[in-house]
Design a protein around this motif. Sequence first.
Motif, PDB file in Angstrom:
ATOM      1  N   VAL A 195     -20.878  -6.559  -3.496  1.00 29.80           N
ATOM      2  CA  VAL A 195     -20.768  -5.749  -2.281  1.00 29.80           C
ATOM      3  C   VAL A 195     -19.662  -6.308  -1.388  1.00 29.80           C
ATOM      4  N   LEU A 196     -19.576  -7.606  -1.250  1.00 29.88           N
ATOM      5  CA  LEU A 196     -18.538  -8.223  -0.437  1.00 29.88           C
ATOM      6  C   LEU A 196     -17.158  -7.953  -1.028  1.00 29.88           C
ATOM      7  N   ALA A 197     -16.999  -8.111  -2.331  1.00 31.64           N
ATOM      8  CA  ALA A 197     -15.701  -7.902  -2.977  1.00 31.64           C
ATOM      9  C   ALA A 197     -15.262  -6.442  -2.883  1.00 31.64           C
ATOM     10  N   VAL A 198     -16.177  -5.510  -3.099  1.00 31.18           N
ATOM     11  CA  VAL A 198     -15.840  -4.086  -3.015  1.00 31.18           C
ATOM     12  C   VAL A 198     -15.475  -3.698  -1.588  1.00 31.18           C
ATOM     13  N   SER A 199     -16.195  -4.199  -0.604  1.00 30.19           N
ATOM     14  CA  SER A 199     -15.890  -3.853   0.780  1.00 30.19           C
ATOM     15  C   SER A 199     -14.543  -4.427   1.214  1.00 30.19           C
ATOM     16  N   VAL A 200     -14.205  -5.619   0.788  1.00 33.43           N
ATOM     17  CA  VAL A 200     -12.904  -6.205   1.117  1.00 33.43           C
ATOM     18  C   VAL A 200     -11.786  -5.422   0.420  1.00 33.43           C
ATOM     19  N   ALA A 201     -12.005  -5.014  -0.828  1.00 28.73           N
ATOM     20  CA  ALA A 201     -10.997  -4.232  -1.543  1.00 28.73           C
ATOM     21  C   ALA A 201     -10.784  -2.879  -0.879  1.00 28.73           C
ATOM     22  N   LEU A 202     -11.849  -2.238  -0.446  1.00 27.10           N
ATOM     23  CA  LEU A 202     -11.713  -0.964   0.266  1.00 27.10           C
ATOM     24  C   LEU A 202     -10.995  -1.138   1.604  1.00 27.10           C
ATOM     25  N   MET A 203     -11.263  -2.227   2.285  1.00 33.24           N
ATOM     26  CA  MET A 203     -10.596  -2.488   3.554  1.00 33.24           C
ATOM     27  C   MET A 203      -9.093  -2.689   3.330  1.00 33.24           C
ATOM     28  N   ILE A 204      -8.713  -3.431   2.301  1.00 30.05           N
ATOM     29  CA  ILE A 204      -7.294  -3.660   2.001  1.00 30.05           C
ATOM     30  C   ILE A 204      -6.621  -2.346   1.603  1.00 30.05           C
ATOM     31  N   ALA A 205      -7.298  -1.514   0.818  1.00 32.38           N
ATOM     32  CA  ALA A 205      -6.736  -0.223   0.421  1.00 32.38           C
ATOM     33  C   ALA A 205      -6.547   0.689   1.628  1.00 32.38           C
ATOM     34  N   ALA A 206      -7.509   0.699   2.537  1.00 31.18           N
ATOM     35  CA  ALA A 206      -7.379   1.519   3.744  1.00 31.18           C
ATOM     36  C   ALA A 206      -6.250   1.014   4.625  1.00 31.18           C
ATOM     37  N   TRP A 207      -6.105  -0.287   4.741  1.00 25.93           N
ATOM     38  CA  TRP A 207      -5.037  -0.871   5.560  1.00 25.93           C
ATOM     39  C   TRP A 207      -3.667  -0.549   4.962  1.00 25.93           C
ATOM     40  N   ALA A 208      -3.532  -0.658   3.648  1.00 23.39           N
ATOM     41  CA  ALA A 208      -2.268  -0.328   2.981  1.00 23.39           C
ATOM     42  C   ALA A 208      -1.953   1.154   3.156  1.00 23.39           C
ATOM     43  N   GLY A 209      -2.954   2.004   3.029  1.00 21.79           N
ATOM     44  CA  GLY A 209      -2.752   3.439   3.251  1.00 21.79           C
ATOM     45  C   GLY A 209      -2.306   3.735   4.667  1.00 21.79           C
ATOM     46  N   LEU A 210      -2.872   3.054   5.626  1.00 24.91           N
ATOM     47  CA  LEU A 210      -2.476   3.241   7.022  1.00 24.91           C
ATOM     48  C   LEU A 210      -1.031   2.817   7.234  1.00 24.91           C
ATOM     49  N   LEU A 211      -0.630   1.699   6.658  1.00 28.87           N
ATOM     50  CA  LEU A 211       0.752   1.241   6.818  1.00 28.87           C
ATOM     51  C   LEU A 211       1.732   2.207   6.158  1.00 28.87           C
ATOM     52  N   ILE A 212       1.383   2.724   4.988  1.00 27.84           N
ATOM     53  CA  ILE A 212       2.256   3.684   4.308  1.00 27.84           C
ATOM     54  C   ILE A 212       2.347   4.973   5.113  1.00 27.84           C
ATOM     55  N   TRP A 213       1.222   5.467   5.610  1.00 25.90           N
ATOM     56  CA  TRP A 213       1.216   6.697   6.398  1.00 25.90           C
ATOM     57  C   TRP A 213       1.980   6.511   7.703  1.00 25.90           C
ATOM     58  N   GLN A 214       1.803   5.383   8.346  1.00 25.80           N
ATOM     59  CA  GLN A 214       2.492   5.113   9.608  1.00 25.80           C
ATOM     60  C   GLN A 214       3.998   5.044   9.385  1.00 25.80           C
ATOM     61  N   GLY A 215       4.436   4.463   8.281  1.00 30.67           N
ATOM     62  CA  GLY A 215       5.859   4.401   7.985  1.00 30.67           C
ATOM     63  C   GLY A 215       6.443   5.771   7.723  1.00 30.67           C
ATOM     64  N   ALA A 216       5.695   6.651   7.072  1.00 34.35           N
ATOM     65  CA  ALA A 216       6.178   7.993   6.776  1.00 34.35           C
ATOM     66  C   ALA A 216       6.199   8.863   8.021  1.00 34.35           C
ATOM     67  N   ALA A 217       5.298   8.592   8.966  1.00 37.74           N
ATOM     68  CA  ALA A 217       5.196   9.419  10.158  1.00 37.74           C
ATOM     69  C   ALA A 217       5.961   8.834  11.346  1.00 37.74           C
ATOM     70  N   SER A 218       6.705   7.760  11.136  1.00 35.22           N
ATOM     71  CA  SER A 218       7.407   7.139  12.254  1.00 35.22           C
ATOM     72  C   SER A 218       8.614   7.978  12.667  1.00 35.22           C
ATOM     73  N   PRO A 219       8.984   7.920  13.916  1.00 33.62           N
ATOM     74  CA  PRO A 219      10.116   8.717  14.389  1.00 33.62           C
ATOM     75  C   PRO A 219      11.434   8.202  13.810  1.00 33.62           C
ATOM     76  N   PRO A 220      12.481   9.005  13.876  1.00 31.23           N
ATOM     77  CA  PRO A 220      13.764   8.549  13.358  1.00 31.23           C
ATOM     78  C   PRO A 220      14.309   7.373  14.154  1.00 31.23           C
ATOM     79  N   ASP A 221      15.281   6.718  13.580  1.00 37.49           N
ATOM     80  CA  ASP A 221      15.863   5.526  14.191  1.00 37.49           C
ATOM     81  C   ASP A 221      16.872   5.938  15.265  1.00 37.49           C
ATOM     82  N   TYR A 222      16.419   5.987  16.504  1.00 39.64           N
ATOM     83  CA  TYR A 222      17.291   6.410  17.597  1.00 39.64           C
ATOM     84  C   TYR A 222      18.269   5.313  18.017  1.00 39.64           C
ATOM     85  N   ALA A 223      17.949   4.075  17.738  1.00 39.90           N
ATOM     86  CA  ALA A 223      18.833   2.978  18.158  1.00 39.90           C
ATOM     87  C   ALA A 223      20.186   3.067  17.470  1.00 39.90           C
TER      88      ALA A 223
END
Length: 81
Positions: free
Chosen positions: A22-50
Amino acid sequence: MIERRTAQESRQGRRGRPVLVVLAVSVALMIAAWAGLLIWQGAASPPDYASQSQASARKVVTGSETGSAGAAPAASARPAP
């Protein structure tokens, strides 16, 4: 009368592999959700205005987005001191 129980009988659950699974599965799901969030956030980020603002500022000053000295500078609103 008081019932006497051993330590093994009085435990709420068995120790061992199920808790680790249960501990290993919950940690793996947490890492997968975190990676998905980072990928989604990178795709939805605004263009580089600088970099865009730097290119436009360079075009105003030098007359060219590359900043080459051969291009004529844009007309300034006031003369240089």
